[in-house]
Write an enzyme that holds these catalytic residues in place. Sequence first.
Site, PDB file in Angstrom:
ATOM      1  N   CYS A 106       2.886  -3.137   4.064  1.00 10.80           N
ATOM      2  CA  CYS A 106       2.092  -1.958   4.405  1.00 10.80           C
ATOM      3  C   CYS A 106       2.829  -1.243   5.535  1.00 10.80           C
ATOM      4  O   CYS A 106       4.005  -1.541   5.771  1.00 10.80           O
ATOM      5  CB  CYS A 106       0.638  -2.302   4.744  1.00 10.80           C
ATOM      6  N   HIS A 152       8.603 -24.653   8.727  1.00 12.14           N
ATOM      7  CA  HIS A 152       7.506 -25.298   9.449  1.00 12.14           C
ATOM      8  C   HIS A 152       6.113 -24.973   8.905  1.00 12.14           C
ATOM      9  O   HIS A 152       5.208 -25.795   9.049  1.00 12.14           O
ATOM     10  CB  HIS A 152       7.557 -24.911  10.934  1.00 12.14           C
ATOM     11  N   ASP A 162       0.865  -1.184   0.000  1.00 15.73           N
ATOM     12  CA  ASP A 162       0.000   0.000   0.000  1.00 15.73           C
ATOM     13  C   ASP A 162       0.903   1.237   0.000  1.00 15.73           C
ATOM     14  O   ASP A 162       2.135   1.136  -0.122  1.00 15.73           O
ATOM     15  CB  ASP A 162      -1.029  -0.042   1.149  1.00 15.73           C
ATOM     16  N   HIS A 186       5.339 -31.448   9.866  1.00 15.41           N
ATOM     17  CA  HIS A 186       4.859 -30.091   9.601  1.00 15.41           C
ATOM     18  C   HIS A 186       3.815 -30.073   8.486  1.00 15.41           C
ATOM     19  O   HIS A 186       2.924 -29.220   8.474  1.00 15.41           O
ATOM     20  CB  HIS A 186       6.028 -29.167   9.285  1.00 15.41           C
ATOM     21  N   THR A 205       2.526  -1.298   8.893  1.00 16.22           N
ATOM     22  CA  THR A 205       2.903  -2.236   9.959  1.00 16.22           C
ATOM     23  C   THR A 205       3.154  -3.643   9.447  1.00 16.22           C
ATOM     24  O   THR A 205       3.741  -4.456  10.162  1.00 16.22           O
ATOM     25  CB  THR A 205       1.766  -2.343  10.985  1.00 16.22           C
TER      26      THR A 205
END
Length: 145
Positions: free
Chosen positions: A64, A97, A7, A132, A66
């Site tokens: 973005c 994993h 963004d 996994h 954060t």
Amino acid sequence: MLAIGCDHGGVSLKKEIIKYLEANSIAYKDFGTYTEESCDYPDIAVKVCDAINSKECDKGVLICGTGIGISMAANKIHGIRAALCHDYFSAKYTRLHNDSNIIAFGARVIGPGLAIELLDIFLNTEFEGGRHQVRVDKMMALENK
Ligand code: RB5
């Protein structure tokens, strides 16, 4: 082929990452946004996730401010395992994993030097499979819950 999108909060970090991709001949497709004009991170997440689900791209990078909103949006889409990573251990182990197919960064959280190191380990670490795989299969089955 690597899909990359951000963004408005991630434009400058995306430019730095693209410089690294080009310098290392890593094929990528840029799904925007291209300017710092405000846009909505879910719209970009959808473009990158669609490219992965159509197999046009095999992995993706989402950015973005954060890294939280864009990774949350991506994880709403079937087939996507997006990992928000700001440390080396997480970037490595989410491939080993979780078989993550997207790494997300917060451009207001980390700088380009660390983001590029994390992307490098993400792209060069293979999924371990085995126990996994069982866990990833159970996680993906939650998409139907
Ligand atoms: C945009 O201002 C900001 O909210 C966005 O980049 C992101 O941080 C959301 O999680």
